[in-house]
Design an enzyme around this catalytic site. Sequence first.
Site, PDB file in Angstrom:
ATOM      1  CG  ASP A 145      12.929  40.406  -6.329  1.00 36.88           C
ATOM      2  OD1 ASP A 145      11.922  40.080  -5.646  1.00 36.88           O
ATOM      3  OD2 ASP A 145      14.108  40.214  -5.949  1.00 36.88           O
ATOM      4  CD  GLU A 194       5.335  39.177 -12.055  1.00 33.71           C
ATOM      5  OE1 GLU A 194       4.474  38.762 -12.824  1.00 33.71           O
ATOM      6  OE2 GLU A 194       5.662  38.596 -10.996  1.00 33.71           O
ATOM      7  CE1 TYR A 195       6.498  45.269  -3.732  1.00 30.62           C
ATOM      8  CE2 TYR A 195       8.547  46.414  -4.231  1.00 30.62           C
ATOM      9  CZ  TYR A 195       7.443  46.233  -3.415  1.00 30.62           C
ATOM     10  OH  TYR A 195       7.275  47.026  -2.311  1.00 30.62           O
ATOM     11  CG  ASP A 196      12.126  46.239  -8.719  1.00 29.74           C
ATOM     12  OD1 ASP A 196      11.716  46.439  -7.556  1.00 29.74           O
ATOM     13  OD2 ASP A 196      13.220  45.690  -8.975  1.00 29.74           O
ATOM     14  CB  SER A 223       8.379  49.051  31.452  1.00 27.38           C
ATOM     15  OG  SER A 223       9.462  48.215  31.406  1.00 27.38           O
ATOM     16  CG  LEU A 224       6.786  43.555  30.192  1.00 26.36           C
ATOM     17  CD1 LEU A 224       7.318  42.556  29.179  1.00 26.36           C
ATOM     18  CD2 LEU A 224       5.414  43.114  30.677  1.00 26.36           C
ATOM     19  CD  GLU A 249       3.576  37.611  23.470  1.00 27.67           C
ATOM     20  OE1 GLU A 249       4.233  38.671  23.390  1.00 27.67           O
ATOM     21  OE2 GLU A 249       2.334  37.584  23.483  1.00 27.67           O
ATOM     22  CE  LYS A 306      11.960  42.322  28.200  1.00 28.61           C
ATOM     23  NZ  LYS A 306      12.805  43.279  27.530  1.00 28.61           N
ATOM     24  CG  ASP A 324      17.577  43.666  23.074  1.00 32.63           C
ATOM     25  OD1 ASP A 324      16.981  44.565  23.693  1.00 32.63           O
ATOM     26  OD2 ASP A 324      18.770  43.379  23.261  1.00 32.63           O
ATOM     27  CD  GLU A 365      10.400  45.828  21.630  1.00 25.49           C
ATOM     28  OE1 GLU A 365       9.257  46.070  22.087  1.00 25.49           O
ATOM     29  OE2 GLU A 365      11.449  46.047  22.269  1.00 25.49           O
ATOM     30  CE1 TYR A 368       4.836  44.454  22.945  1.00 30.57           C
ATOM     31  CE2 TYR A 368       6.600  43.670  21.541  1.00 30.57           C
ATOM     32  CZ  TYR A 368       6.105  44.594  22.436  1.00 30.57           C
ATOM     33  OH  TYR A 368       6.876  45.652  22.816  1.00 30.57           O
ATOM     34  CE  LYS A 398       3.059  40.041  26.386  1.00 32.77           C
ATOM     35  NZ  LYS A 398       2.895  40.535  25.023  1.00 32.77           N
ATOM     36  CE  LYS A 400      15.366  42.258  30.521  1.00 28.21           C
ATOM     37  NZ  LYS A 400      16.201  43.205  31.148  1.00 28.21           N
ATOM     38  CB  CYS A 457      52.236  54.921  45.568  1.00 24.24           C
ATOM     39  SG  CYS A 457      51.014  56.000  44.797  1.00 24.24           S
ATOM     40  CB  CYS A 473      53.431  59.620  45.599  1.00 24.27           C
ATOM     41  SG  CYS A 473      52.926  58.380  46.803  1.00 24.27           S
ATOM     42  CB  CYS A 478      49.394  55.051  48.426  1.00 18.43           C
ATOM     43  SG  CYS A 478      50.293  56.610  48.512  1.00 18.43           S
ATOM     44  CB  CYS A 506      49.681  60.215  47.329  1.00 19.27           C
ATOM     45  SG  CYS A 506      49.439  59.416  45.731  1.00 19.27           S
TER      46      CYS A 506
HETATM   47  S1  IVH Z   1       4.438  43.231  26.359  1.00 15.50           S
HETATM   48  C1  IVH Z   1       1.734  45.716  28.954  1.00 15.50           C
HETATM   49  N1  IVH Z   1       5.716  41.544  24.810  1.00 15.50           N
HETATM   50  O1  IVH Z   1      10.084  44.675  26.557  1.00 15.50           O
HETATM   51  C2  IVH Z   1       2.541  44.900  28.015  1.00 15.50           C
HETATM   52  N2  IVH Z   1       6.895  43.480  25.509  1.00 15.50           N
HETATM   53  O2  IVH Z   1      11.037  45.217  29.274  1.00 15.50           O
HETATM   54  C3  IVH Z   1       3.858  45.496  27.728  1.00 15.50           C
HETATM   55  N3  IVH Z   1       9.171  43.662  24.626  1.00 15.50           N
HETATM   56  O3  IVH Z   1       8.517  47.802  26.935  1.00 15.50           O
HETATM   57  C4  IVH Z   1       4.779  44.878  26.805  1.00 15.50           C
HETATM   58  N4  IVH Z   1       9.144  41.815  23.435  1.00 15.50           N
HETATM   59  O4  IVH Z   1       9.385  47.123  24.565  1.00 15.50           O
HETATM   60  C5  IVH Z   1       5.793  42.699  25.492  1.00 15.50           C
HETATM   61  N5  IVH Z   1       6.692  39.970  23.408  1.00 15.50           N
HETATM   62  C6  IVH Z   1       6.767  41.116  24.076  1.00 15.50           C
HETATM   63  C7  IVH Z   1       7.940  41.920  24.062  1.00 15.50           C
HETATM   64  C8  IVH Z   1       7.960  43.097  24.805  1.00 15.50           C
HETATM   65  C9  IVH Z   1       9.859  42.868  23.781  1.00 15.50           C
HETATM   66  C10 IVH Z   1       9.709  44.899  25.211  1.00 15.50           C
HETATM   67  C11 IVH Z   1       8.766  46.075  25.252  1.00 15.50           C
HETATM   68  C12 IVH Z   1       8.620  46.420  26.708  1.00 15.50           C
HETATM   69  C13 IVH Z   1       9.908  45.875  27.265  1.00 15.50           C
HETATM   70  C14 IVH Z   1       9.817  45.614  28.758  1.00 15.50           C
END
Ligand code: IVH
Length: 658
Positions: free
Chosen positions: A29, A31-33, A78-79, A107, A109, A111, A164, A216, A280, A304, A398, A401, A416, A421
């Site tokens: 640390d 050295e880095y600083d 989105s997915l 993979e 997911k 958040d 993400e 990803y 995927k 999910k 009630c 009232c 009621c 009322c």
């Molecule tokens: S793939 C076309 N991979 O989940 C491919 N998404 O509910 C699109 N997310 O909008 C996304 N982990 O923000 C992918 N390993 C992962 C992910 C991921 C989180 C999010 C991402 C996406 C949302 C969909």
Amino acid sequence: MLERYEELIKIINEADYNYHTLDKPTITDQEYDSLLRELFNLEAEHPELRRSDSPTQRAGGKILEGFGKVTHKIPMLSLSNVFNESEIVNFDSRIKKEGIDPKYVCELKIDGLSVSLQYENGKLVKAATRGDGVTGEDITENVKTIKTVPLTIKEPIDIEVRGEIYMSKKVLEEINEKRKENGLELLQNARNAAAGSIRQLDSKVAASRKLECWIYHLPNPEDYGISTHMEALNYMKHLGFRVNPNNKLVNNIDELLQYIEEKGSLRDDLPYDIDGVVIKLNSLPDQKIMGYTAKYPRWATAYKFPAKQVLTKLVDIIFTVGRTGQITPNAVLEPVIIQGSTIRRATLHNEDYVVSKDLRIGDTVSIRKAAEVIPEVVEAIKERRTGDEKPFEMIKFCPICHSPLMKKEGQVDYYCFNQGCDRRHIEGLIHFASRKAMNIDGLGDQIIEDFYNLGFIKRFTDFYKLYEHKKDLTELEGYGDKSINNLLNAIEESKNNSLERLIFALGIPNVGEKTAKILAMRYETLDNLINADIEELTSIPDIGGIIAKSIKDYFSLSFNMEQVNGLKDLGVNTTYTGEKVVVNENFSGKTFVITGTLVKYTRTEIEDKIALLGGKTSSSVSKKTSAVIVGENPGSKYDKAKELGIPIWSEEDFENNL
Ligand code: IVH
């Protein structure tokens, strides 16, 4: 000097990569600083040297006025979601149906919030949020403060990658501890905290939030001669991006389910939040075959995890009165956060519900909340009882009232029945102005209650006479000329609504939004509906004896007729101005069930369309169902239809029948 400057950038960027991305520190640390200090000093003395990929940029400092817009070259989709094994199997069969022998990359997911990173000549030039998928916001300055995002990658190429941004559980905890000490409101969850941090105009604040990033997705794999998703992940890792080590190639559904099980139990031990597993298709040519819907890739989906349950205390049970007089017991809970929202209340539906769960005031209860679903009290934890809990007792009068409560024959709810009322009136007025009814902007629940108590609005017709109180309104706190004019204009505007909104707004018992629409289309004017007799009403598909009687009863009360006539006199439209029914023999008299996510229509749109063609829709499949219209990720209704041999229509089939 230039040489030393470039050397410093190289050493520090490499040290950042080793420490943050590889988790393998190579220098101390101290050295880095000292190297970083040297670089800062050099830039201060020679600002002309400063490079966009200098690690000094990570400290933040630029204060923006706002965020510019970035149009994504390839939309950021989105997915789709799956929630159980049978939905995963459906996803897999849809792929197999195309003749594909699928291997999947699983993979975590993460958040957080998705980000697109653009590199030119190996240097980070732009970072953008997803936004609406087509256009996002330029968050380059803030993303530069994220140490796991490389400012320079290992090859001098042009490339876009996606991933993400998230905040670790530990950082969230630390931030909240500090906020607590300073009396600030706590950040609700890691995802909101990350999203809020990335939208800071002062990048120093963003830097202090210590965000991280997993990569990803490679939107243009062909450009790099890549033919599987796994190769894309390895290539991005090779370039210096941080790729999650939990990613795994699975050969079949069994392995996939095992991965879900494993990661599900790992969830609480991970240093960051995940809300599921992303599945995927590995082969990119196979991904091409599956293609995309307007919103999602068909080659991927997100499993999910089931909604989390948490324990809290049932502090009290209070009772609310609805516009129909229905009494609902509600749980008052010691506030708890579940997946990002603070839960303070939960409906307990009715006496039978509370009794069947033997809920007692003072109990420790488990609460569940799935995404976008109302919170639910699952059960009381009986082992935690101390003996001081107070058994539940249904009220007899009630709470507003004080008139005696009674049940309707054969029903579980208490009502009621006092037409006078106050609460019932207020709830009725709130319903009248609500979004799906007369849709009057600017009239929130509390405002209506206040106007009721002030005597400005006691019945429906009073909305349209509110202008008479314009002077009183200006004297109220929080009301300026502009907001009063906006409100009065919104009220005036609502006079032009098509008839179905008015029918729904009246609050006739058993007449919901869908029934109101059917009645409006069928009768075209309110007078026609008022004059319809029971026999005629019940001849309409979907209108049974109970609804018909309810309508007749409503219009036979002089108080209601006075209001209806009053509204008409005040200029409220009482005719149907929507699309006319054009009977189509493929739909007329037939019943349809819709399941899954449609691409071209929302649920309401397709239901309206079917009604306009003379058909009706139902929520459950039976032998009487004429066809089931199936979208993406259909649920159990699809299986039931197959079982019963009911015709199954795709969206295209639906359109071909129009
Ligand atoms: S793939 C076309 N991979 O989940 C491919 N998404 O509910 C699109 N997310 O909008 C996304 N982990 O923000 C992918 N390993 C992962 C992910 C991921 C989180 C999010 C991402 C996406 C949302 C969909």
